[in-house]
Design a protein around this motif. Structure first.
Motif, PDB file in Angstrom:
ATOM      1  N   SER A 158      43.920  48.343  26.880  1.00 27.50           N
ATOM      2  CA  SER A 158      43.741  48.907  25.540  1.00 27.50           C
ATOM      3  C   SER A 158      43.185  47.858  24.574  1.00 27.50           C
ATOM      4  N   VAL A 159      43.317  46.592  24.954  1.00 27.89           N
ATOM      5  CA  VAL A 159      42.725  45.493  24.190  1.00 27.89           C
ATOM      6  C   VAL A 159      42.016  44.575  25.185  1.00 27.89           C
ATOM      7  N   ARG A 160      40.754  44.293  24.933  1.00 33.21           N
ATOM      8  CA  ARG A 160      40.012  43.349  25.789  1.00 33.21           C
ATOM      9  C   ARG A 160      38.956  42.638  24.972  1.00 33.21           C
ATOM     10  N   ARG A 161      38.554  41.487  25.485  1.00 33.32           N
ATOM     11  CA  ARG A 161      37.577  40.632  24.809  1.00 33.32           C
ATOM     12  C   ARG A 161      36.271  40.574  25.583  1.00 33.32           C
ATOM     13  N   ALA A 162      36.001  41.630  26.320  1.00 28.43           N
ATOM     14  CA  ALA A 162      34.774  41.691  27.116  1.00 28.43           C
ATOM     15  C   ALA A 162      34.390  43.140  27.341  1.00 28.43           C
ATOM     16  N   PHE A 163      33.135  43.333  27.723  1.00 36.18           N
ATOM     17  CA  PHE A 163      32.580  44.660  27.975  1.00 36.18           C
ATOM     18  C   PHE A 163      31.940  44.647  29.357  1.00 36.18           C
ATOM     19  N   TYR A 164      31.582  45.815  29.839  1.00 37.43           N
ATOM     20  CA  TYR A 164      31.153  45.959  31.227  1.00 37.43           C
ATOM     21  C   TYR A 164      29.643  46.143  31.306  1.00 37.43           C
ATOM     22  N   ASP A 165      29.050  45.497  32.304  1.00 39.81           N
ATOM     23  CA  ASP A 165      27.613  45.597  32.561  1.00 39.81           C
ATOM     24  C   ASP A 165      27.381  46.712  33.581  1.00 39.81           C
ATOM     25  N   GLY A 166      26.922  47.868  33.108  1.00 38.25           N
ATOM     26  CA  GLY A 166      26.700  49.004  33.986  1.00 38.25           C
ATOM     27  C   GLY A 166      25.368  48.932  34.711  1.00 38.25           C
ATOM     28  N   ARG A 167      25.136  49.902  35.567  1.00 39.27           N
ATOM     29  CA  ARG A 167      23.874  50.040  36.296  1.00 39.27           C
ATOM     30  C   ARG A 167      23.227  51.368  35.885  1.00 39.27           C
ATOM     31  N   LEU A 168      22.013  51.595  36.332  1.00 40.07           N
ATOM     32  CA  LEU A 168      21.334  52.836  35.955  1.00 40.07           C
ATOM     33  C   LEU A 168      22.130  54.054  36.401  1.00 40.07           C
ATOM     34  N   ALA A 169      22.901  53.917  37.476  1.00 43.87           N
ATOM     35  CA  ALA A 169      23.735  55.035  37.925  1.00 43.87           C
ATOM     36  C   ALA A 169      24.806  55.387  36.898  1.00 43.87           C
ATOM     37  N   ASP A 170      25.144  54.442  36.009  1.00 45.48           N
ATOM     38  CA  ASP A 170      26.142  54.692  34.975  1.00 45.48           C
ATOM     39  C   ASP A 170      25.544  55.312  33.716  1.00 45.48           C
ATOM     40  N   LEU A 171      24.225  55.353  33.647  1.00 43.59           N
ATOM     41  CA  LEU A 171      23.579  55.889  32.452  1.00 43.59           C
ATOM     42  C   LEU A 171      23.872  57.376  32.319  1.00 43.59           C
ATOM     43  N   GLY A 172      24.443  57.771  31.188  1.00 37.73           N
ATOM     44  CA  GLY A 172      24.794  59.165  30.969  1.00 37.73           C
ATOM     45  C   GLY A 172      26.152  59.547  31.518  1.00 37.73           C
ATOM     46  N   SER A 173      26.900  58.568  32.054  1.00 35.85           N
ATOM     47  CA  SER A 173      28.243  58.865  32.555  1.00 35.85           C
ATOM     48  C   SER A 173      29.211  59.010  31.392  1.00 35.85           C
ATOM     49  N   ALA A 174      30.463  59.313  31.710  1.00 41.35           N
ATOM     50  CA  ALA A 174      31.458  59.519  30.658  1.00 41.35           C
ATOM     51  C   ALA A 174      31.866  58.215  29.975  1.00 41.35           C
ATOM     52  N   ALA A 175      31.598  57.085  30.603  1.00 45.02           N
ATOM     53  CA  ALA A 175      32.015  55.801  30.026  1.00 45.02           C
ATOM     54  C   ALA A 175      31.227  55.522  28.752  1.00 45.02           C
ATOM     55  N   PRO A 176      31.913  55.255  27.627  1.00 46.63           N
ATOM     56  CA  PRO A 176      31.227  55.042  26.353  1.00 46.63           C
ATOM     57  C   PRO A 176      30.671  53.622  26.225  1.00 46.63           C
TER      58      PRO A 176
END
Length: 287
Positions: free
Chosen positions: A178-196
Motif C-alpha cells: 500500500s506504500v512503495r517508493r518504486a513503480f513497475y516497468d511494464g511491457r507492451l503486453a501490459d498496455l491497456g491492462s487493468a494495472a494503472p
C-alpha cells in the motif's frame, strides 16, 4: 535633480547586487544562477554504470534517466551487467543512492538545480525478483523524501522516480504494497491492462521484436502508425514509453530512427552514447 538621479541609480545597483532587482542586461545571468543547464528529459543512459563515472557522466550530459542493473548478494545490492563482473565496492548506494541524495540536498530538493521534475532511476533486477525487490525496498526506505512515493492510492512526487525492471517476479510483492517508493516497468503486453499508471508508470519493450525498421530507408507507414498508436495508448493512461535495442551506432540510420521516436512522442531515447544523444536532442530542440 542630478544628485537625486544618481542616488536612485546607486540604490538600484545595490538592490541588484543584493539579488532583489535586475539591472538591464542582467536578467539572463540571474536566470543562470537560479537554474542549472536545461535537462534533456528524454535522454536515457542505458547501462549507465558502464561509463567511467556512473551517474555523474549522465548528469553532466543532462540526462533525464539512468539505468542500473543490480544483483542481490548477501544483503548487498551490487551493480554490474554480469555476475562475473561483481565488485563488492560497487553498490547501488555508493554509485547512485548516496550521490543522488547528496545532489538533491545541495540543490535544495531537485537533481537539476531549478527544475522540480523528477529524474528516472531505472533499476534492472538481475537476481530473483521477489527477494531482490524486498531488499531493494528496504534500501529505498532509508532515503527519506528522495523518491516519488505511492501511498494508499496517491502518488507523491519526489526528486527521483525509481522504476523496477528486469526479473518479473518483482511484480508480486510490489502489487501487495500500500506504500512503495518504486513503480513497475511494464511491457507492451501490459498496455491497456487493468494495472494503472500509479503502478505501471513505464511501458518498455525490445524495438527489434516489434518493428523491422532500423533507420535505413523510409519508415514503413504501417509501422509508423503502430508506433504512434502505442504512444497514444500509453499516454492516455498516464504512462511513459521506452524502447531498448534501438540502433546505437552514430550515423544517418540512428538519427532517422531517433527522429521518428521524437515525432511519435516516445518519452525516453535509449543510448550508450551520452554525447551523441545530447547533441542530437540539442539539435532537435523545439523552436
Amino acid at each position: 535633480m542630478a544628485l537625486t538621479t544618481r542616488r536612485r541609480a546607486l540604490t538600484t545597483l545595490g538592490a541588484a547586487l543584493a539579488g532583489t532587482v535586475a539591472l538591464p542586461g542582467t536578467r539572463a545571468l540571474a536566470g543562470e544562477r537560479k537554474h542549472g543547464p536545461r535537462p534533456l528529459w528524454q535522454a536515457h543512459a542505458h547501462n549507465d554504470y558502464e561509463h567511467r563515472r556512473p551517474l555523474f557522466d549522465a548528469l553532466d550530459h543532462r540526462f533525464g534517466s539512468v539505468e542500473a542493473d543490480i544483483f542481490l548478494v548477501g544483503g548487498q545490492l551490487l551493480v554490474a551487467h554480469e555476475a562475473s563482473e561483481l565488485d563488492p565496492t560497487r553498490t547501488l548506494e555508493s554509485l547512485y543512492l548516496d550521490p543522488l541524495a547528496a545532489r538533491v540536498k545541495a540543490n535544495h530538493g531537485s537533481v537539476y538545480r531549478g527544475y522540480r521534475k523528477p529524474i528516472q532511476l531505472l533499476i534492472d533486477i538481475k537476481t530473483e525478483g521477489s527477494s531482490t525487490y524486498l531488499e531493494l525496498d528496504r534500501h529505498l526506505r532509508r532515503y527519506k523524501h528522495l523518491f516519488t512515493t505511492y501511498a494508499h492510492g496517491r502518488v507523491v512526487p519526489g526528486p527521483v522516480t525509481a522504476v523496477i525492471s528486469g526479473d518479473r517476479a518483482a511484480r508480486t510483492p510490489m502489487e501487495a504494497q500500500s506504500v512503495r517508493r518504486a513503480f513497475y516497468d511494464g511491457r507492451l503486453a501490459d498496455l491497456g491492462s487493468a494495472a494503472p499508471a500509479s503502478f505501471i508508470s513505464l511501458i518498455s519493450d525490445n524495438w527489434t521484436l516489434n518493428f523491422t525498421w532500423l533507420g535505413d530507408g523510409p519508415f514503413p507507414d504501417a509501422e509508423r502508425q503502430k508506433l504512434h498508436g502505442i504512444v497514444r495508448a500509453a499516454h492516455a493512461r498516464g504512462q511513459q514509453v521506452r524502447f531498448w535495442a534501438t540502433p546505437d551506432v552514430a550515423g544517418p540510420a540512428r538519427d532517422a530512427l531517433w527522429t521518428e521516436l521524437l515525432a511519435a512522442g516516445v518519452d525516453y531515447l535509449n543510448t550508450d552514447d551520452l554525447a551523441g544523444l545530447e547533441a542530437f536532442l540539442d539539435a532537435h530542440r523545439p523552436a
